[in-house]
Design an enzyme around this catalytic site. Sequence first.
Site, PDB file in Angstrom:
ATOM      1  N   GLU A 211       0.827  -1.211   0.000  1.00 36.71           N
ATOM      2  CA  GLU A 211       0.000   0.000   0.000  1.00 36.71           C
ATOM      3  C   GLU A 211       0.853   1.249   0.000  1.00 36.71           C
ATOM      4  O   GLU A 211       0.503   2.258  -0.635  1.00 36.71           O
ATOM      5  CB  GLU A 211      -0.935  -0.008   1.215  1.00 36.71           C
ATOM      6  N   HIS A 321       4.141   7.782  10.276  1.00 35.22           N
ATOM      7  CA  HIS A 321       5.415   7.546   9.590  1.00 35.22           C
ATOM      8  C   HIS A 321       6.614   7.932  10.457  1.00 35.22           C
ATOM      9  O   HIS A 321       7.658   8.332   9.958  1.00 35.22           O
ATOM     10  CB  HIS A 321       5.459   8.254   8.227  1.00 35.22           C
TER      11      HIS A 321
END
Length: 356
Positions: A211, A321
């Site tokens: 993804e 992230h």
Amino acid sequence: MNDNSLKFLEKYLNNAAPTGYEWEGQKLWMDYLKPYVDEFITDTYGTAVGIINPEANFKVVIEGHADEISWYVNYITDEGLIYVIRNGGSDHQIATSKRVNIHTKDGVVKGVFGWPAIHTRDKSKEETPKIENICIDVGCSTKEEVEKLGVHVGCVITYPDEFFILNNDKFVCRGLDNRMGGFMIAEVARMLKENKVDLPFGLYITNSVQEEIGLRGAEMISNTIKPNVAIVTDVCHDTTTPMIDKKKEGLTKIGAGPVISYAPAVQNKLREMLIDTAEKHKIPFQRLAASRMTGTDTDAFAYSNGGVASALISLPLRYMHTTVEMVHRDDVENVIKLIYNSLLEIKSGDTFSYFD
């Protein structure tokens, strides 16, 4: 969730699963899911799907993605330092002084992202970390020494940071984006089995790969499954933390419930069914609008096979992230409840057509 759920979650998160190298994590996930499904399918690139009622013609997908962001070895200097490129959206600004694991055929090689000491930097024109100036030190002084360790261009690099619980109810780890999705859909399967639910359709519990580099795993598996309906779960931003503009990003926060998205790829009648289900079961939820695309696997499912009724339920997350991604336990449980109860509302043959 129960104690066994949390043990699986910790084991699953602590295992590295960088984009393109997800299979060891998929094996853990399939092993946990095995008692709750009838069979599995996998594809060439590593997407794994547990199926309930595989003979049914009407097919419903619940989906998360299995991969985490990482780095690749890109260049090794004569002095034995390693420069990198991204594998997914890895953040150069958080890299410096982080420990890393470099994955080689012979096992993991430890390293660190070094950075010049504050004493040596010119304060008048101080450089910030960027992809061109961050590098990894594995304790070698020549390129040949690095290569003897088994490190070469193309080796994938992950962070070793592991799961812990903060203040009793905040889950913290790298890779919560989006192995929390894989965990939550597995918990839905467990609840269906334990509650002896007889679904009137085939349910495809899908843990997609790749993804983070463009929804590629979902793109592939959607063409294999050919579903009628897809409910995707991923993460979205907690926008209450510093330096995030709510006028741009909207207002969503951890602890306030699952986030239901509005976007062109989100089928409106399916989305309204999710909202009705949340209200019926008193599950708190938030709303989020996306301009052109959701940026999640929802887009891949929605625009496949001539159009698949698709919707997105997101888990709000802080510090996306980074190695300290954070979610609220209550939100995790409420996403599980929302997906579970929404499945109970779907009937075989539902088209969600605007013209019925």
